[in-house]
Design a protein around this motif. Structure first.
Motif, mmCIF file in Angstrom:
data_model
loop_
_atom_site.group_PDB
_atom_site.id
_atom_site.type_symbol
_atom_site.label_atom_id
_atom_site.label_comp_id
_atom_site.label_asym_id
_atom_site.label_seq_id
_atom_site.Cartn_x
_atom_site.Cartn_y
_atom_site.Cartn_z
ATOM 1 N N GLN A 1 26.923 74.992 93.843
ATOM 2 C CA GLN A 1 26.528 76.277 94.400
ATOM 3 C C GLN A 1 25.956 77.158 93.286
ATOM 4 O O GLN A 1 25.813 76.718 92.151
ATOM 5 C CB GLN A 1 27.735 76.931 95.074
ATOM 6 N N LYS A 2 25.613 78.369 93.602
ATOM 7 C CA LYS A 2 25.067 79.281 92.599
ATOM 8 C C LYS A 2 26.038 79.398 91.432
ATOM 9 O O LYS A 2 27.227 79.666 91.619
ATOM 10 C CB LYS A 2 24.809 80.653 93.210
ATOM 11 N N ALA A 3 25.533 79.216 90.214
ATOM 12 C CA ALA A 3 26.375 79.280 89.023
ATOM 13 C C ALA A 3 26.670 80.739 88.687
ATOM 14 O O ALA A 3 25.818 81.442 88.150
ATOM 15 C CB ALA A 3 25.680 78.584 87.852
ATOM 16 N N ARG A 4 27.883 81.184 88.971
ATOM 17 C CA ARG A 4 28.235 82.606 88.850
ATOM 18 C C ARG A 4 29.185 82.909 87.698
ATOM 19 O O ARG A 4 29.178 84.008 87.151
ATOM 20 C CB ARG A 4 28.886 83.089 90.148
ATOM 21 N N PHE A 5 30.030 81.952 87.336
ATOM 22 C CA PHE A 5 31.147 82.264 86.444
ATOM 23 C C PHE A 5 31.139 81.395 85.187
ATOM 24 O O PHE A 5 30.805 80.220 85.228
ATOM 25 C CB PHE A 5 32.477 82.062 87.180
ATOM 26 N N ALA A 6 31.563 82.013 84.089
ATOM 27 C CA ALA A 6 31.702 81.264 82.830
ATOM 28 C C ALA A 6 32.954 80.404 82.830
ATOM 29 O O ALA A 6 33.034 79.414 82.107
ATOM 30 C CB ALA A 6 31.746 82.235 81.650
ATOM 31 N N GLY A 7 33.931 80.792 83.637
ATOM 32 C CA GLY A 7 35.182 80.041 83.687
ATOM 33 C C GLY A 7 36.073 80.578 84.777
ATOM 34 O O GLY A 7 35.686 81.470 85.552
ATOM 35 N N GLN B 1 30.828 76.675 91.381
ATOM 36 C CA GLN B 1 30.149 77.907 90.993
ATOM 37 C C GLN B 1 30.279 78.223 89.507
ATOM 38 O O GLN B 1 29.949 79.320 89.060
ATOM 39 C CB GLN B 1 30.704 79.084 91.822
ATOM 40 N N ILE B 2 30.751 77.251 88.719
ATOM 41 C CA ILE B 2 30.899 77.448 87.280
ATOM 42 C C ILE B 2 29.582 77.139 86.577
ATOM 43 O O ILE B 2 28.896 76.163 86.892
ATOM 44 C CB ILE B 2 32.026 76.554 86.726
ATOM 45 N N ARG B 3 29.239 77.972 85.610
ATOM 46 C CA ARG B 3 28.022 77.778 84.835
ATOM 47 C C ARG B 3 28.132 76.537 83.947
ATOM 48 O O ARG B 3 29.219 76.002 83.721
ATOM 49 C CB ARG B 3 27.773 79.001 83.951
ATOM 50 N N TRP B 4 26.978 76.129 83.406
ATOM 51 C CA TRP B 4 26.949 74.953 82.534
ATOM 52 C C TRP B 4 27.924 75.145 81.367
ATOM 53 O O TRP B 4 27.937 76.171 80.686
ATOM 54 C CB TRP B 4 25.549 74.713 81.975
ATOM 55 N N GLY B 5 28.762 74.119 81.134
ATOM 56 C CA GLY B 5 29.686 74.122 80.003
ATOM 57 C C GLY B 5 30.934 74.952 80.213
ATOM 58 O O GLY B 5 31.735 75.083 79.285
ATOM 59 N N ILE C 1 29.340 66.247 85.842
ATOM 60 C CA ILE C 1 28.303 65.451 85.177
ATOM 61 C C ILE C 1 26.936 66.120 85.170
ATOM 62 O O ILE C 1 26.044 65.704 84.427
ATOM 63 C CB ILE C 1 28.190 64.047 85.809
ATOM 64 N N LEU C 2 26.738 67.169 85.987
ATOM 65 C CA LEU C 2 25.451 67.874 85.977
ATOM 66 C C LEU C 2 25.527 69.245 85.313
ATOM 67 O O LEU C 2 24.499 69.775 84.900
ATOM 68 C CB LEU C 2 24.916 68.032 87.408
ATOM 69 N N ARG C 3 26.722 69.804 85.227
ATOM 70 C CA ARG C 3 26.879 71.097 84.558
ATOM 71 C C ARG C 3 27.872 71.057 83.401
ATOM 72 O O ARG C 3 28.135 72.081 82.771
ATOM 73 C CB ARG C 3 27.308 72.180 85.563
ATOM 74 N N GLY C 4 28.412 69.903 83.115
ATOM 75 C CA GLY C 4 29.348 69.797 81.993
ATOM 76 C C GLY C 4 30.595 70.637 82.162
ATOM 77 O O GLY C 4 31.183 71.096 81.175
ATOM 78 N N VAL C 5 31.027 70.847 83.404
ATOM 79 C CA VAL C 5 32.204 71.666 83.679
ATOM 80 C C VAL C 5 33.466 70.898 83.298
ATOM 81 O O VAL C 5 33.559 69.684 83.494
ATOM 82 C CB VAL C 5 32.240 72.067 85.173
ATOM 83 N N THR C 6 34.449 71.614 82.746
ATOM 84 C CA THR C 6 35.741 71.035 82.393
ATOM 85 C C THR C 6 36.818 71.597 83.310
ATOM 86 O O THR C 6 36.904 72.813 83.509
ATOM 87 C CB THR C 6 36.114 71.366 80.940
ATOM 88 N N LEU C 7 37.631 70.710 83.863
ATOM 89 C CA LEU C 7 38.820 71.116 84.605
ATOM 90 C C LEU C 7 40.015 70.854 83.703
ATOM 91 O O LEU C 7 40.370 69.706 83.440
ATOM 92 C CB LEU C 7 38.939 70.324 85.911
ATOM 93 N N ALA C 8 40.607 71.922 83.203
ATOM 94 C CA ALA C 8 41.704 71.814 82.240
ATOM 95 C C ALA C 8 43.026 72.053 82.956
ATOM 96 O O ALA C 8 43.290 73.154 83.441
ATOM 97 C CB ALA C 8 41.526 72.827 81.109
ATOM 98 N N GLY C 9 43.849 71.025 83.021
ATOM 99 C CA GLY C 9 45.167 71.178 83.639
ATOM 100 C C GLY C 9 46.126 71.890 82.713
ATOM 101 O O GLY C 9 46.148 71.654 81.505
#
Length: 331
Positions: free
Chosen positions: A215-221, A237-241, A263-271
């Motif tokens: 979706q639209k990339a709105r947030f840095a984290g 909705q998380i921005r690249w990286g 894999i397209l925005r390099g988003v990390t899900l940190a538990g």
């Protein structure tokens, strides 16, 4: 002085016992570990409320003393313990109120490795008000920083709850643009803006499945306490990286998403796991709290109750009728 016990030995409704004799001067202390604490304060958390109603996903043994937080003075400590007699310490998670007895009792044995000296800037009551919620919020903020999220809009789900409210405050103090997500925006909007929220969003915006995996990339984290569909939409909705620190499951354990944010925005899900976090990480979290929490703000979002008020307050918490932090005076 008293102790609360939860007994849930069968399929019947759990029984709560408020025992004014348990844990007396001549009684053997409850708990297990190499440090004996004289407990002065605990707190009320979502896990505690679930335990009080007999949720076997939380209450792993029976009978069990609830209270995932314990703040008290060290009475005795083993020779290899990292704390010493006379110190005021806080114990958060570490199995308390789940598979070992917790903080709703005046005296408790705990593992020394889980004890963190309370920073001098906090009183015992303030340390309890922070409790596992504040400590978890700090772990989430550390996860964002460690994954190079240094600035920008960061959304906090479940923002009016314990973890969410402290996370909002920390993010604002650290220079982020915290965005509050809540199902009670009209009721708590002013409260959340007072904690530093730059914007308050309705949770309903994130609760419906989307046909778009990105979706639209709105947030840095983000700091997520909800899970489920809310987390899935947040990731989209998380921005690249960017990074989302996930620590809760109030909205469910399923995660209906795809690999595309990763894999397209390099988003990390940190538990973020506050129960088994090693001592080094616990110390870092409390250092962050000591450096950046405004104790006046903390006091303003804290409600103090007595031990005998805990069962009713737990029912209110599960019904969505409480917000901020609840400190429990034990002795």
């Amino acid at each position: 002085m008293a102790t609360i016990f939860v007994r849930c030995d069968d399929a019947a409704a759990p029984t709560l016992t408020f025992d004014t004799q348990a844990g007396g001067a001549n009684a053997a202390p409850f708990g297990e570990g190499d440090v004996l604490l004289d407990i002065s304060w605990s707190s009320l958390n979502y896990k505690d409320a679930l335990c009080l109603k007999g949720d076997r996903g939380v209450a792993r043994v029976s009978p069990l003393i609830p209270g995932i937080d314990a703040v008290g003075t060290v009475r005795e400590a083993g020779p290899d313990s990292p704390v010493r007699p006379g110190q005021l310490v806080s114990v958060n998670g570490a199995g308390l109120g789940e598979f070992r007895h917790g903080g709703y009792t005046p005296q408790l044995l705990v593992p020394g490795e889980a004890c963190v000296p309370v920073p001098e800037v906090f009183s015992a009551a303030q340390a309890a008000a922070l409790g596992t919620a504040g400590y978890t919020a700090a772990l989430c903020v550390l996860a964002l920083s460690d994954h190079a999220v240094k600035a920008g809009p960061v959304v906090v789900t479940g923002a009016s709850g314990g973890v969410g409210s402290i996370a909002l405050h920390l993010l604002a103090r650290l220079g982020y643009e915290p965005v509050a997500l809540t199902g009670r925006a009209e009721r708590f909007g002013d409260f959340l803006r007072g904690l530093g929220a730059s914007e308050v969003l309705e949770r309903s915006e994130f609760e419906e499945p989307s046909a778009r995996p990105l979706q639209k990339a709105r947030f840095a984290g983000g700091v997520d306490t909800v899970g489920g569909q809310v987390l899935a939409n947040l990731l989209a909705q998380i921005r690249w990286g960017g990074t989302v620190a996930a620590c809760g499951l109030a909205g469910g354990t399923a995660l209906p998403t795809t690999v595309l944010p990763f894999i397209l925005r390099g988003v990390t899900l940190a538990g973020v796991d506050s129960v088994r976090a090693p001592r080094e990480l616990r110390l870092r979290a409390w250092e962050l709290l000591a450096e950046h929490v405004d104790t006046g703000v903390l006091d303003s979002l804290t409600h103090v109750i007595e031990l005998e008020e805990v069962p009713a307050a737990g029912r209110e918490l599960l019904a969505g009728q409480r917000y901020g932090r609840t400190a429990v005076r034990v002795s």
